[in-house]
Motif scaffolding. Sequence first.
Motif, PDB file in Angstrom:
ATOM      1  N   GLY A  58       0.821  -1.212   0.000  1.00  0.00           N
ATOM      2  CA  GLY A  58       0.000   0.000   0.000  1.00  0.00           C
ATOM      3  C   GLY A  58       0.850   1.254   0.000  1.00  0.00           C
ATOM      4  N   VAL A  59       1.910   1.223   0.809  1.00  0.00           N
ATOM      5  CA  VAL A  59       2.809   2.387   0.883  1.00  0.00           C
ATOM      6  C   VAL A  59       3.490   2.602  -0.463  1.00  0.00           C
ATOM      7  CG1 VAL A  59       4.930   3.262   1.937  1.00  0.00           C
ATOM      8  CG2 VAL A  59       3.187   2.224   3.366  1.00  0.00           C
ATOM      9  N   ARG A  60       3.944   1.494  -1.069  1.00  0.00           N
ATOM     10  CA  ARG A  60       4.611   1.608  -2.364  1.00  0.00           C
ATOM     11  C   ARG A  60       3.669   2.201  -3.414  1.00  0.00           C
ATOM     12  NH1 ARG A  60       9.303  -1.779  -3.552  1.00  0.00           N
ATOM     13  NH2 ARG A  60      10.189  -2.432  -1.586  1.00  0.00           N
ATOM     14  N   LYS A  61       2.400   1.820  -3.338  1.00  0.00           N
ATOM     15  CA  LYS A  61       1.422   2.345  -4.282  1.00  0.00           C
ATOM     16  C   LYS A  61       1.245   3.855  -4.091  1.00  0.00           C
ATOM     17  CE  LYS A  61      -2.915   1.058  -6.350  1.00  0.00           C
ATOM     18  NZ  LYS A  61      -3.750  -0.122  -6.520  1.00  0.00           N
ATOM     19  N   GLU A  62       1.151   4.258  -2.816  1.00  0.00           N
ATOM     20  CA  GLU A  62       0.992   5.682  -2.542  1.00  0.00           C
ATOM     21  C   GLU A  62       2.219   6.462  -3.030  1.00  0.00           C
ATOM     22  OE1 GLU A  62      -0.130   6.605   1.493  1.00  0.00           O
ATOM     23  OE2 GLU A  62      -0.044   8.769   1.107  1.00  0.00           O
ATOM     24  N   CYS A  63       3.399   5.865  -2.875  1.00  0.00           N
ATOM     25  CA  CYS A  63       4.632   6.511  -3.347  1.00  0.00           C
ATOM     26  C   CYS A  63       4.581   6.720  -4.867  1.00  0.00           C
ATOM     27  CB  CYS A  63       5.854   5.675  -2.978  1.00  0.00           C
ATOM     28  SG  CYS A  63       6.240   5.708  -1.217  1.00  0.00           S
ATOM     29  N   ARG A  64       4.096   5.717  -5.574  1.00  0.00           N
ATOM     30  CA  ARG A  64       4.009   5.856  -7.037  1.00  0.00           C
ATOM     31  C   ARG A  64       3.048   6.969  -7.421  1.00  0.00           C
ATOM     32  NH1 ARG A  64       3.980   0.246  -6.775  1.00  0.00           N
ATOM     33  NH2 ARG A  64       1.742   0.150  -7.071  1.00  0.00           N
ATOM     34  N   GLN A  65       1.907   7.051  -6.670  1.00  0.00           N
ATOM     35  CA  GLN A  65       0.929   8.098  -6.960  1.00  0.00           C
ATOM     36  C   GLN A  65       1.527   9.480  -6.709  1.00  0.00           C
ATOM     37  OE1 GLN A  65      -2.092   6.592  -4.358  1.00  0.00           O
ATOM     38  NE2 GLN A  65      -3.110   5.385  -5.951  1.00  0.00           N
TER      39      GLN A  65
END
Length: 175
Positions: A58-65
């Motif tokens: 989830g954190v990695r996804k937010e970082c990409r966003q």
Amino acid sequence: METRLIPVIDASGYRSYMEVPGKTFFEAACLIDGLLSEAVRLDMSLLHLTEQELHELGVRKECRQIRTQLLYLYQDSIDALNDGHSIQQLRTRIDELTVRLYELEESIGKNEEYEGLIVPRPSTHRITGEKVGQCQQCERAVYSGQKYPDPEEEGLFCNYHCRTLYRRNNKKSPL
Ligand SMILES: [Zn+2]
């Protein structure tokens, strides 16, 4: 190269497997998650990830966003500058997101992956005042503006920790 079969599912519920490089299912899932289109997602029901791994995904996804948002903000800034507009607001937003991105990546230990992008931790070694000499233990410069042990006692140290280390080492050495 080691690979893992990662289950993915599309909007209509169609499942398939993708062969992804990775030593673990989590590593492969992280890699493919960043490359999937909006229409396809990881099939979490078949991917038995731990709570910690789910959190990290989830954190990695937010970082990409955030990275995508930053890209747009940089493009807007260039346009604004070309048109002679102020970029103050854009810059404030960029700073906020950059800090958020750093904190998120640090929280999952991702920063260390990119040598050169590591933001140095603020040093507690103060450099105000005049240079008074060099620490006998760590050899850093000592400045009058910092708190250091009385050099009359055993010589100059940049802090009490260094003096403790020095004392310990001296005790060990044979007389
Ligand atoms: Zn020192």
